[in-house]
Design a protein around this motif. Structure first.
Motif, PDB file in Angstrom:
ATOM      1  N   ILE A  56       0.981  -1.244  -0.059  1.00  0.00           N
ATOM      2  CA  ILE A  56       0.010  -0.101   0.119  1.00  0.00           C
ATOM      3  C   ILE A  56       0.900   1.401  -0.038  1.00  0.00           C
ATOM      4  O   ILE A  56       0.768   1.976  -0.708  1.00  0.00           O
ATOM      5  CB  ILE A  56      -1.024   0.230   1.227  1.00  0.00           C
ATOM      6  CG1 ILE A  56      -1.790  -1.482   1.402  1.00  0.00           C
ATOM      7  CG2 ILE A  56      -1.780   1.374   1.198  1.00  0.00           C
ATOM      8  CD1 ILE A  56      -2.955  -1.209   0.372  1.00  0.00           C
ATOM      9  N   VAL A  57       1.782   1.167   0.909  1.00  0.00           N
ATOM     10  CA  VAL A  57       2.862   2.540   1.103  1.00  0.00           C
ATOM     11  C   VAL A  57       3.364   2.626  -0.380  1.00  0.00           C
ATOM     12  O   VAL A  57       3.530   3.966  -0.652  1.00  0.00           O
ATOM     13  CB  VAL A  57       4.101   2.272   2.209  1.00  0.00           C
ATOM     14  CG1 VAL A  57       5.012   3.393   2.090  1.00  0.00           C
ATOM     15  CG2 VAL A  57       3.304   2.180   3.607  1.00  0.00           C
ATOM     16  N   GLU A  58       4.055   1.569  -1.002  1.00  0.00           N
ATOM     17  CA  GLU A  58       4.817   1.765  -2.282  1.00  0.00           C
ATOM     18  C   GLU A  58       3.569   2.208  -3.461  1.00  0.00           C
ATOM     19  O   GLU A  58       4.181   3.143  -4.063  1.00  0.00           O
ATOM     20  CB  GLU A  58       5.123   0.378  -2.696  1.00  0.00           C
ATOM     21  CG  GLU A  58       6.009   0.420  -3.854  1.00  0.00           C
ATOM     22  CD  GLU A  58       6.227  -1.059  -4.387  1.00  0.00           C
ATOM     23  OE1 GLU A  58       6.189  -0.992  -5.708  1.00  0.00           O
ATOM     24  OE2 GLU A  58       6.515  -1.820  -3.595  1.00  0.00           O
ATOM     25  N   LYS A  59       2.758   1.562  -3.410  1.00  0.00           N
ATOM     26  CA  LYS A  59       1.503   1.802  -4.623  1.00  0.00           C
ATOM     27  C   LYS A  59       0.917   3.253  -4.398  1.00  0.00           C
ATOM     28  O   LYS A  59       0.472   3.833  -5.410  1.00  0.00           O
ATOM     29  CB  LYS A  59       0.487   0.844  -4.829  1.00  0.00           C
ATOM     30  CG  LYS A  59       1.252  -0.522  -5.230  1.00  0.00           C
ATOM     31  CD  LYS A  59       1.744  -0.051  -6.590  1.00  0.00           C
ATOM     32  CE  LYS A  59       2.234  -1.282  -7.225  1.00  0.00           C
ATOM     33  NZ  LYS A  59       2.949  -1.214  -8.489  1.00  0.00           N
ATOM     34  N   SER A  60       0.781   3.687  -3.229  1.00  0.00           N
ATOM     35  CA  SER A  60       0.037   4.808  -2.833  1.00  0.00           C
ATOM     36  C   SER A  60       0.893   6.174  -2.887  1.00  0.00           C
ATOM     37  O   SER A  60       0.385   7.203  -2.821  1.00  0.00           O
ATOM     38  CB  SER A  60      -0.673   4.870  -1.559  1.00  0.00           C
ATOM     39  OG  SER A  60       0.358   4.807  -0.573  1.00  0.00           O
ATOM     40  N   GLU A  61       2.123   5.838  -3.514  1.00  0.00           N
ATOM     41  CA  GLU A  61       2.969   6.877  -3.885  1.00  0.00           C
ATOM     42  C   GLU A  61       3.540   6.727  -5.434  1.00  0.00           C
ATOM     43  O   GLU A  61       4.252   7.372  -5.586  1.00  0.00           O
ATOM     44  CB  GLU A  61       4.249   7.101  -2.944  1.00  0.00           C
ATOM     45  CG  GLU A  61       3.789   8.013  -1.643  1.00  0.00           C
ATOM     46  CD  GLU A  61       5.091   8.140  -0.905  1.00  0.00           C
ATOM     47  OE1 GLU A  61       6.047   7.834  -1.381  1.00  0.00           O
ATOM     48  OE2 GLU A  61       5.057   9.004   0.048  1.00  0.00           O
ATOM     49  N   SER A  62       2.856   5.703  -6.211  1.00  0.00           N
ATOM     50  CA  SER A  62       2.784   5.780  -7.322  1.00  0.00           C
ATOM     51  C   SER A  62       1.913   5.964  -8.339  1.00  0.00           C
ATOM     52  O   SER A  62       0.666   5.664  -7.616  1.00  0.00           O
ATOM     53  CB  SER A  62       3.658   4.600  -7.632  1.00  0.00           C
ATOM     54  OG  SER A  62       3.042   3.701  -7.705  1.00  0.00           O
ATOM     55  N   THR A  63       1.867   6.409  -9.576  1.00  0.00           N
ATOM     56  CA  THR A  63       0.679   6.525 -10.277  1.00  0.00           C
ATOM     57  C   THR A  63       0.593   5.252 -11.462  1.00  0.00           C
ATOM     58  O   THR A  63       1.891   4.471 -11.552  1.00  0.00           O
ATOM     59  CB  THR A  63       0.706   7.795 -11.133  1.00  0.00           C
ATOM     60  OG1 THR A  63       1.994   7.470 -12.080  1.00  0.00           O
ATOM     61  CG2 THR A  63       0.647   8.789 -10.271  1.00  0.00           C
TER      62      THR A  63
END
Lengths: 210, 210
Positions: free
Chosen positions: B51-58
Motif C-alpha cells: 500500500i505504501v509503495e503503490k500509494s505513492e506511485s501512479t
C-alpha cells in the motif's frame, strides 16, 4: 519587543493588498504599498507607472541579452530591481512595517524579524473580487488574473532564487476564501504573537545559559 | 462544537508526521497515519508495505495504459486510490481527527469541517531531520528527500486536480524551520480556534436573519 516586519505576497484577486492595509492599521504600523512605488520612483527618476510595469517584467535573461545592447551592463529592469531592494531594506531598517508585493520577502530574507506571508484564494472568489474592484466582466477578470499571476511568477522566479506561490517559499500561507479578509488579519496577528513569544523564550534560555 | 478534521500534507523531512501526532495529542483526538495504512490494507487485501509503495506511485496515465493490460478497467494503483479515499471519508465521518498524508485534503475537499495544512521546511533543516531519523549520510538523505517529494508530487498531481506543494492548494501552510515542531502545533491550534469562532458567528448571524 523586536521589530515586526511582515511581507505580504499574493495571488491577484486574493485581496492581499487589503489584508496588508488592515494588518498595518490593526498593529498600528505603516503599510508600504503605493508609497513604496513612490519611493522607488523618486530614487530611480522613473515615473511610477513605469516602475509598476517594469517591476513585473524581466529583462529576458541571458539569451535576450545576447541579442540586445544590454549584453554588457544592467537592463532597466535590473536597475529598478536593485533600487527596489535598497528601498525595501531601508524601510525595514526604520522599524516595524507591512510591505505588500515587490518581492520584499526575498530582499529581506536575511532579516530575522521578517515574517513572509502569501495570500491565496479560490479561483471563483478571486474572479468575483476582481470584477467588483475593476468593474470587469467575468472573462476579462479571469484573463487579467491569470496574466497578472504569470507575470508576477516570472518576475519573482527570475530575480529571486525561490519559486513564487510555492508553500516552501513563505513562512505562512493563508487562503482568504476560507478565512475572509479580517480572518486573515487575525491569523497573521496570531502568528506574529507566537513568534514574539518564541523569541522571548529563546532570549531567556540564551541568557540563562550564559 | 463542530468536528475538527485536520489534514496534514508535508514535504519529506519537514516533520509533518510528528506535528500531526503532537496535534492529535494536544486536541485529544485521534491522529491517523500508520493506522490509516492498516485500514486500507484490511479493506483492499494488500500488504501494508505494498500500500505504501503503490500509494505513492501512479499507474502511468493513458499512455502507459495503451501498452499494458490495464487499458480496460482499473490499475492496482487506481483501486488503492479508491479504497484509500473511502477509508478517509469513513474516518472523517466518525468525528474529529488528524489525518497525515494520503491526499486526505483532496478526498475531504467538500467537507466544511476540514482544515488542510501543508508543512514545509528549509532544505538544510529537512536534510538534518532525515539524517537523524534514518541514520543516513548527508548525500543519501538529500537524494531520498528529493525523490520522495517528487513521488509525492507526481502521485498527488495525477490523482487530485490541484498542485502538490502550491500554497493555493491548502488552507494553511507553515514553515517548521521557522516555528519548530511545537510552534507549528500552536499555530494550527490558533487557526482551528479562529475557524471555530468564525463558524459560531456565522451561525449566530444566520439564526438572527431567520
Amino acid at each position: 519587543m523586536s521589530n515586526r516586519i511582515i511581507t505580504i505576497s499574493r495571488e491577484f484577486g486574493s485581496g492581499g493588498r487589503t489584508i496588508g492595509k488592515k494588518l498595518g492599521e490593526k498593529l498600528g504600523i505603516p503599510c508600504y504599498d503605493a508609497e513604496l512605488i513612490r519611493k522607488i520612483a523618486e530614487e530611480s527618476g522613473y515615473a511610477e507607472d513605469f516602475i509598476v510595469e517594469k517591476s513585473e517584467s524581466t529583462s529576458g535573461g541571458w539569451i535576450s541579452n545576447l541579442f540586445t545592447d544590454r549584453s554588457i551592463g544592467q537592463s532597466t529592469e535590473d536597475s529598478i530591481w536593485l533600487i527596489q531592494s535598497k528601498v525595501i531594506l531601508e524601510l525595514a531598517e526604520k522599524g516595524s512595517c507591512v510591505i505588500v508585493g515587490r518581492c520584499a520577502d526575498y530582499a529581506l530574507e536575511d532579516n530575522p524579524d521578517m515574517i513572509s506571508v502569501f495570500i491565496t484564494g479560490d479561483e471563483e472568489s478571486k474572479i468575483q473580487h476582481i470584477m467588483e474592484t475593476y468593474e470587469y466582466n467575468y472573462n476579462n477578470a479571469k484573463d487579467y488574473m491569470q496574466k497578472t499571476d504569470k507575470r508576477r511568477a516570472n518576475y519573482y522566479n527570475y530575480y529571486a532564487n525561490k519559486k513564487w506561490g510555492a508553500a516552501s517559499t513563505y513562512d505562512l500561507c493563508l487562503n482568504r476564501s476560507k478565512l475572509g479578509f479580517d480572518g486573515c488579519v487575525e491569523a497573521i496577528v496570531d502568528f506574529i504573537r507566537l513568534r514574539q513569544r518564541q523569541k522571548k523564550e529563546e532570549a531567556k534560555t540564551s541568557s540563562e545559559e550564559k
